[in-house]
Design a protein around this motif. Structure first.
Motif, PDB file in Angstrom:
ATOM      1  N   ARG A 140       0.867  -1.174   0.000  1.00  0.00           N
ATOM      2  CA  ARG A 140       0.000   0.000   0.000  1.00  0.00           C
ATOM      3  C   ARG A 140       0.907   1.228   0.000  1.00  0.00           C
ATOM      4  O   ARG A 140       1.870   1.291   0.763  1.00  0.00           O
ATOM      5  CB  ARG A 140      -0.900   0.029   1.236  1.00  0.00           C
ATOM      6  CG  ARG A 140      -1.725  -1.218   1.453  1.00  0.00           C
ATOM      7  CD  ARG A 140      -2.803  -1.371   0.366  1.00  0.00           C
ATOM      8  NE  ARG A 140      -3.676  -2.491   0.638  1.00  0.00           N
ATOM      9  CZ  ARG A 140      -3.609  -3.668   0.022  1.00  0.00           C
ATOM     10  NH1 ARG A 140      -2.697  -3.879  -0.885  1.00  0.00           N
ATOM     11  NH2 ARG A 140      -4.464  -4.630   0.312  1.00  0.00           N
ATOM     12  N   ASN A 145      -5.112   8.300   1.317  1.00  0.00           N
ATOM     13  CA  ASN A 145      -3.777   7.754   1.035  1.00  0.00           C
ATOM     14  C   ASN A 145      -2.671   8.729   1.450  1.00  0.00           C
ATOM     15  O   ASN A 145      -1.578   8.705   0.896  1.00  0.00           O
ATOM     16  CB  ASN A 145      -3.641   7.413  -0.446  1.00  0.00           C
ATOM     17  CG  ASN A 145      -3.658   8.663  -1.320  1.00  0.00           C
ATOM     18  OD1 ASN A 145      -4.130   9.723  -0.905  1.00  0.00           O
ATOM     19  ND2 ASN A 145      -3.153   8.540  -2.531  1.00  0.00           N
ATOM     20  N   ASP A 179      -6.762  -1.211   4.772  1.00  0.00           N
ATOM     21  CA  ASP A 179      -5.669  -1.651   3.909  1.00  0.00           C
ATOM     22  C   ASP A 179      -4.957  -2.906   4.427  1.00  0.00           C
ATOM     23  O   ASP A 179      -3.951  -3.314   3.859  1.00  0.00           O
ATOM     24  CB  ASP A 179      -4.652  -0.515   3.726  1.00  0.00           C
ATOM     25  CG  ASP A 179      -5.187   0.610   2.850  1.00  0.00           C
ATOM     26  OD1 ASP A 179      -6.268   0.445   2.239  1.00  0.00           O
ATOM     27  OD2 ASP A 179      -4.520   1.655   2.759  1.00  0.00           O
TER      28      ASP A 179
END
Length: 187
Positions: free
Chosen positions: A57, A83, A152
């Motif tokens: 990720r 993010n 995630d």
């Protein structure tokens, strides 16, 4: 002659006043938590990579590596991209304590050792003065929007890779893993 000295003194006072005013203007324009505004640091050109059992990720991050930057952190931030995060870099591995005073958004606090391995993941409650600590010494803390770690698949023991992590080994420690062999558990 007296007129010239007064004129010179007046000009000098005017110049000094302009310098002081300009300094004050630029000082108060810099975002900081002291004036109730969010500190926005430049986004680091290198992404931070979390190596999980389900893959990698990637996050864009701001790096807080001075006392002033670590002290302000994400205070007064209303929102942040899913993010995006802030990586707190400490000069040495040590006990750290965080709180969420003046931080209106909930956060995941990811505590990371010198080797880049996640030691603990804790949740920070908005506006709280409760201490958030991993219970062991760490070198880095990554703050992400709340729920990002779970979404995630980021867990204790996972590896974080970034040029800042592992570039300054502490005395007596072997060089940190630079991400070339993540050795991620498969459980």
């Amino acid at each position: 002659m007296t007129h010239m000295n007064r004129l010179t003194a007046g000009v000098m006072c005017a110049v000094a006043a302009v310098i002081i005013a300009a300094g004050a203007f630029f000082y108060f324009q810099a975002p900081s938590s002291a004036n109730g505004r969010a500190m926005i640091l430049p986004v680091d050109p290198a992404p931070l990579i979390a190596v999980t059992k389900n893959g990698e990720r990637s996050f864009s991050i701001e790096v807080a590596d001075t006392d002033a930057e670590r002290g302000a952190g994400l205070m007064f931030r209303e929102d942040m991209a899913a993010n995006h995060g802030m990586l707190f870099v400490f000069d040495e591995t040590r006990d750290v304590n965080f709180w969420m005073k003046n931080t209106p958004m909930p956060l995941d606090l990811i505590f990371v050792g010198q080797d880049g391995r996640i030691r603990a993941i804790k949740q920070g409650e908005p506006q709280s003065e409760a201490i958030v600590s991993p219970g062991e010494p760490v070198r880095f803390v990554l703050e992400l929007k709340a729920g990002t770690a779970a979404r995630d698949g980021i867990r204790d023991g996972d590896l974080l890779r970034h040029p800042v992590i592992g570039t300054a080994p502490e005395p007596g420690m072997p060089p940190a893993n630079k991400g070339d062999s993540p050795n991620v558990d498969s459980d």
